[in-house]
Design an enzyme around this catalytic site. Sequence first.
Site, mmCIF file in Angstrom:
data_model
loop_
_atom_site.group_PDB
_atom_site.id
_atom_site.type_symbol
_atom_site.label_atom_id
_atom_site.label_comp_id
_atom_site.label_asym_id
_atom_site.label_seq_id
_atom_site.Cartn_x
_atom_site.Cartn_y
_atom_site.Cartn_z
ATOM 1 N N LEU A 1 0.867 -1.184 0.000
ATOM 2 C CA LEU A 1 0.000 0.000 0.000
ATOM 3 C C LEU A 1 0.895 1.223 0.000
ATOM 4 O O LEU A 1 1.986 1.214 0.580
ATOM 5 C CB LEU A 1 -0.908 0.030 1.241
ATOM 6 C CG LEU A 1 -2.024 -1.010 1.349
ATOM 7 C CD1 LEU A 1 -2.772 -0.832 2.675
ATOM 8 C CD2 LEU A 1 -2.988 -0.926 0.183
ATOM 9 N N ASP A 2 0.427 2.299 -0.642
ATOM 10 C CA ASP A 2 1.178 3.543 -0.645
ATOM 11 C C ASP A 2 1.425 4.029 0.780
ATOM 12 O O ASP A 2 0.632 3.757 1.697
ATOM 13 C CB ASP A 2 0.423 4.640 -1.399
ATOM 14 C CG ASP A 2 0.366 4.396 -2.896
ATOM 15 O OD1 ASP A 2 1.138 3.556 -3.396
ATOM 16 O OD2 ASP A 2 -0.447 5.059 -3.564
ATOM 17 N N LEU A 3 2.490 4.788 0.953
ATOM 18 C CA LEU A 3 2.824 5.386 2.251
ATOM 19 C C LEU A 3 1.623 6.051 2.901
ATOM 20 O O LEU A 3 1.349 5.852 4.088
ATOM 21 C CB LEU A 3 3.939 6.424 2.039
ATOM 22 C CG LEU A 3 4.208 7.405 3.175
ATOM 23 C CD1 LEU A 3 4.870 6.691 4.349
ATOM 24 C CD2 LEU A 3 5.072 8.571 2.699
#
Length: 216
Positions: A62-64
């Site tokens: 998942l993105d930051l």
Amino acid sequence: MTDFVYAPPDAAPVILYEDHELVFVDKPAGLLSVPGKGPDLADCMIARLRVGFPEILLVHRLDLDTSGVMVFARTPHAQRHLGLQFEKRQTRKTYIARVAGQVAQRSGQVDLPLGVDWPNRPRQMVCHETGRPALTDWALIRHEEGTSRLRLMPKTGRSHQLRVHMQVIGHPILGDPLYASGTARDYPRMMLHAKELRLRHPDGGRGLTISAKVAF
């Protein structure tokens, strides 16, 4: 992005489900899924999990700035099995997002190919020449004080897919540091959460659905 300072939350990992093959966690916004480049970006979800699960293996990311459900494998078999499910689009992912503006339709689909915006990495962009197919279904949950809460169901897994698709249709995700602008950017976090993940268990193939509460 030159002003970026990595300051992840220090809370212990929230385990949603675990067994002999899998570990599901609720990743907080602001924490990397895997290490970045350099010692200042070493703290991440997989590193924290390895304290209690030293055998843990990566399946997806998942993105930051995105929170929500992630699954990790505890065996090479589980990693291969889950990896194929993601590759063949056999998993079902549901996200919740708050976006700028009041979305007029009740539901819709965004079918726009995506590729890297090389001069502005890590940004992605719609590219009909060299982009890879990207498909997102969405449904309106409700309007909220000039914004909209949506259910997003990606059918592909391109980098920044939901973020770019929402921006392109005129409703960027609130708090998105890359794709939102003006007041839509002025939020304490990006309002995107991986609410639910459905997949087949690598031991026997039974269906398994894990969800995480939305914090916004």
